[in-house]
Design a protein around this motif. Structure first.
Motif, mmCIF file in Angstrom:
data_model
loop_
_atom_site.group_PDB
_atom_site.id
_atom_site.type_symbol
_atom_site.label_atom_id
_atom_site.label_comp_id
_atom_site.label_asym_id
_atom_site.label_seq_id
_atom_site.Cartn_x
_atom_site.Cartn_y
_atom_site.Cartn_z
ATOM 1 N N ASN A 11 37.184 39.389 45.298
ATOM 2 C CA ASN A 11 37.729 40.605 44.676
ATOM 3 C C ASN A 11 38.686 41.366 45.601
ATOM 4 O O ASN A 11 39.428 42.224 45.156
ATOM 5 C CB ASN A 11 36.615 41.504 44.125
ATOM 6 C CG ASN A 11 35.684 42.015 45.190
ATOM 7 O OD1 ASN A 11 35.956 41.887 46.380
ATOM 8 N ND2 ASN A 11 34.570 42.589 44.775
ATOM 9 N N LEU A 12 38.688 41.024 46.891
ATOM 10 C CA LEU A 12 39.638 41.671 47.794
ATOM 11 C C LEU A 12 41.080 41.292 47.437
ATOM 12 O O LEU A 12 42.003 42.074 47.632
ATOM 13 C CB LEU A 12 39.349 41.286 49.251
ATOM 14 C CG LEU A 12 38.178 42.006 49.923
ATOM 15 C CD1 LEU A 12 37.890 41.403 51.284
ATOM 16 C CD2 LEU A 12 38.462 43.493 50.064
ATOM 17 N N ASP A 13 41.270 40.067 46.931
ATOM 18 C CA ASP A 13 42.620 39.644 46.537
ATOM 19 C C ASP A 13 43.149 40.532 45.422
ATOM 20 O O ASP A 13 44.313 40.916 45.415
ATOM 21 C CB ASP A 13 42.606 38.184 46.063
ATOM 22 C CG ASP A 13 42.361 37.229 47.216
ATOM 23 O OD1 ASP A 13 42.814 37.529 48.334
ATOM 24 O OD2 ASP A 13 41.713 36.195 46.997
ATOM 25 N N ILE A 15 42.300 43.575 44.833
ATOM 26 C CA ILE A 15 42.553 44.922 45.347
ATOM 27 C C ILE A 15 43.942 45.008 45.976
ATOM 28 O O ILE A 15 44.624 46.019 45.882
ATOM 29 C CB ILE A 15 41.465 45.288 46.390
ATOM 30 C CG1 ILE A 15 40.108 45.375 45.715
ATOM 31 C CG2 ILE A 15 41.786 46.587 47.090
ATOM 32 C CD1 ILE A 15 38.962 45.176 46.676
#
Lengths: 175, 206
Positions: A11-13, A15
């Motif tokens: 999920n960092l991608d 963000i």
């Protein structure tokens, strides 16, 4: 990711993506109406829903870095939710209840002290106001949590997530 | 950040400008304090922090502004990327870490805050961890390292992030327009318990 397994930080991608997709939510009006409908089912919060009509309160949902309720003036009520992973229904309802309680206290004459007030007096006045608000919010959460039709909402669990775990514990111990 | 307080008159002018937008969040002039600071990577834009003490806890929002338009930072990368194009952003090897710091302290993940750890001793919660965990954090930490990318104006930053209770070794690509992407990331340490809420509340004059 060098791990062969699932990337736990995928999920960092999202963000960092140039177009962070705001999680889909129902229409603002629908969210507010549904939340007020739930609050009207509790004797602890029914008066808050009546206050909305009686005083023509303007309720708005805004996108904020953190979940928050905000009442800049007694008739302007905001619920701030995050764009990513926004508040689930129970948390949203509690945030709205929190904001309505703040508005109620303002309308009842519990005004926020001016920022020029002495630090100690400012703290004691705001602490008293907060104590009243949180105690009432605990009562609302507990009452809604006991109702069978809302058993899936887990209001008490959401209170803990909102940082009211100690207040909630004290409330339940004193029943 | 070195916040500079606006005078009441200047704060009032800023609130008038923000209030011109009918969708803007209401801030009471009586209870709101405004501070600002420069950002070295935005030559024409500054960061403004509005704190309204009308509620408990206080309500704060940050805006990027050129003095005319005020764009709220809403916790996503979208407004930052929009300003990067508008300003435009000016990144150098000297300010790219400041930009990353700014970015990660204002963009939140679905699992909470993302912290760029420049030094393990600067981690706000390090002292609260038990000695064994403190040692693990220090041992796992990878220091910041910046190198030029393949494209002019692009930087590759090696460093350590804290996210979702984990320390992550990351290699980030920072393009000349400020867009970020991961080249690589590896778990260094998991299950770091966060003992306290990182939400900042502001006291008047701070």
């Amino acid at each position: 990711m060098s791990d062969t397994g699932k990337d736990p930080f995928a999920n960092l991608d999202e963000i960092l993506s140039p177009e962070t997709s705001v999680s889909s939510l129902p229409d603002e009006k629908v969210m507010i109406e549904k939340a007020l409908e739930v609050l009207s089912q509790s004797s602890m919060s029914f008066s808050l829903t009546e206050m909305v009509t009686e005083h023509s309160l303007k309720i708005r949902i805004i996108t904020t870095p953190r979940e928050v309720s905000y009442v800049p003036e007694s008739k302007d009520v905001y619920v701030g939710i995050t764009a990513i992973n926004p508040a689930q229904p129970a948390k949203f309802i509690l945030l709205l209840a929190d904001a309505l309680l703040e508005a109620k206290l303002e309308l009842d004459g519990y005004k926020q002290p001016p920022i020029t007030e002495a630090r100690e007096k400012y703290i004691s006045m705001t602490a008293e106001k907060k104590a009243r608000k949180v105690a009432h919010l605990c009562a609302i959460a507990f009452d809604l949590d006991q109702k069978e039709q809302f058993s899936g909402y887990r209001f008490i669990e959401e209170m803990n997530k909102l940082g009211h775990n100690r207040a909630m514990d004290v409330f339940i111990q004193n029943l | 950040m070195v916040w500079k307080q606006l005078t009441k008159e200047n704060a009032s002018a800023v609130l008038d400008k923000i209030g011109n937008d009918p969708h803007a969040i209401v801030f009471s002039k009586e209870f709101t304090e405004i501070a600002w600071d420069e950002l070295s990577f935005y030559p024409r834009f500054d960061l403004y922090r509005l704190v309204n003490f009308a509620t408990m806890p206080s309500f704060s929002m940050e805006y990027i502004s050129d003095g005319k338009a005020f764009l709220p930072l809403d916790g996503t990368a979208n407004p930052i990327y929009a300003i990067n194009d508008e300003a435009p952003i000016s990144l150098t090897k000297n300010n790219v870490v400041e930009y990353l710091d700014f970015f990660f302290s204002r963009v939140r993940g679905s699992d909470g805050d993302i912290l760029l750890i420049k030094s393990p001793d600067d981690m706000p919660f390090l002292d609260s961890l038990d000695p064994a965990q403190q040692k693990s954090v220090r041992d796992s930490f990878k220091p910041l390292h910046i190198e030029d990318g393949n494209v002019p104006g692009q930087f590759i930053v090696h460093g350590t992030l804290f996210y979702s209770g984990c320390l992550i070794s990351a290699i980030l690509r920072v393009s000349s327009d400020g867009r970020l992407s991961f080249i690589e990331r590896d778990m260094l340490l998991r299950n770091i318990s966060f003992p306290q809420n990182t939400v900042s509340y502001y006291w008047m004059g701070e």
